[in-house]
Design an enzyme around this catalytic site. Structure first.
Site, mmCIF file in Angstrom:
data_model
loop_
_atom_site.group_PDB
_atom_site.id
_atom_site.type_symbol
_atom_site.label_atom_id
_atom_site.label_comp_id
_atom_site.label_asym_id
_atom_site.label_seq_id
_atom_site.Cartn_x
_atom_site.Cartn_y
_atom_site.Cartn_z
ATOM 1 C CB ILE A 168 -13.079 -4.839 -12.625
ATOM 2 C CG1 ILE A 168 -13.398 -5.995 -11.679
ATOM 3 C CG2 ILE A 168 -11.657 -4.329 -12.436
ATOM 4 C CD1 ILE A 168 -12.579 -7.247 -11.957
ATOM 5 C CG HIS A 200 -12.795 -4.432 -1.186
ATOM 6 N ND1 HIS A 200 -12.442 -5.699 -0.737
ATOM 7 C CD2 HIS A 200 -13.903 -4.602 -1.946
ATOM 8 C CE1 HIS A 200 -13.297 -6.586 -1.218
ATOM 9 N NE2 HIS A 200 -14.206 -5.942 -1.958
ATOM 10 C CG LEU A 201 -15.864 2.250 1.645
ATOM 11 C CD1 LEU A 201 -16.994 1.692 2.507
ATOM 12 C CD2 LEU A 201 -15.412 3.609 2.151
ATOM 13 C CG HIS A 202 -18.068 -2.350 -2.545
ATOM 14 N ND1 HIS A 202 -17.868 -2.690 -3.860
ATOM 15 C CD2 HIS A 202 -17.695 -3.423 -1.813
ATOM 16 C CE1 HIS A 202 -17.408 -3.924 -3.928
ATOM 17 N NE2 HIS A 202 -17.289 -4.396 -2.687
#
Length: 165
Positions: free
Chosen positions: A60, A128-130
């Site tokens: 986001i 969470h993988l960026h």
């Protein structure tokens, strides 16, 4: 602000598991990424992942033109909660991230940053993988927030090396 981790961990997906997913993946109703993975956040567009135990969606607050998050459906707090048994999952997360970039005709993988924030620097307490590209578009703040192998952000390669030891 860190996502609250209290709540019902281990509760089955209230919408029912999608085909091929684990029937009893951990679900925390207070975790926004658990709700996203369960399809309970209608404003979040999910992208297809070959691995049905993962979901992928746009960040986001993108740091560059392409900024995706690859998230396991199973609630895992952070990269600090991983061990050797999670190597295959992390590799699948990387593959899903690369696929998302390729779908957008981005193939210069030398200009990609993939990694995880390290607690207490996680905005959401769900692994969470960026997946971010192109890195050359990073502004000052993004260069700081996604700094390779810092106290607050580790690359996939660094994490996998630690997990393999």
């Amino acid at each position: 602000m860190a996502e609250k981790q209290a709540g019902l961990v281990g509760e089955p997906d209230p919408e029912g598991s999608s085909p091929g997913t684990s029937e009893s993946w951990n679900y925390d109703s207070n975790c926004v990424f658990c709700r996203v993975a369960a399809g309970q956040e209608p404003k979040t567009e999910l992208f297809h992942c070959e691995n049905e135990d993962l979901v992928c969606f746009k960040d986001i607050k993108p740091a560059a033109l392409y900024h995706y998050l690859v998230v396991p459906k199973k609630h895992i707090g952070s990269c600090k909660d991983l061990n050797k048994d999670h190597i295959e999952m992390v590799e699948s997360m990387v593959a899903a991230g690369k696929t998302m970039l390729e779908r957008n005709n981005f193939t210069d993988f030398t200009d990609v940053r993939m990694g995880f924030h390290v607690p207490p620097f996680c905005s959401i307490s769900h692994l969470h993988l960026h997946v971010i590209a192109p890195v050359k578009e990073f502004g000052f703040l993004s260069k700081l927030v996604y700094r390779q192998d810092s106290y607050w952000f580790v690359t996939v390669d660094y994490l996998l090396e630690k997990l393999r030891k």
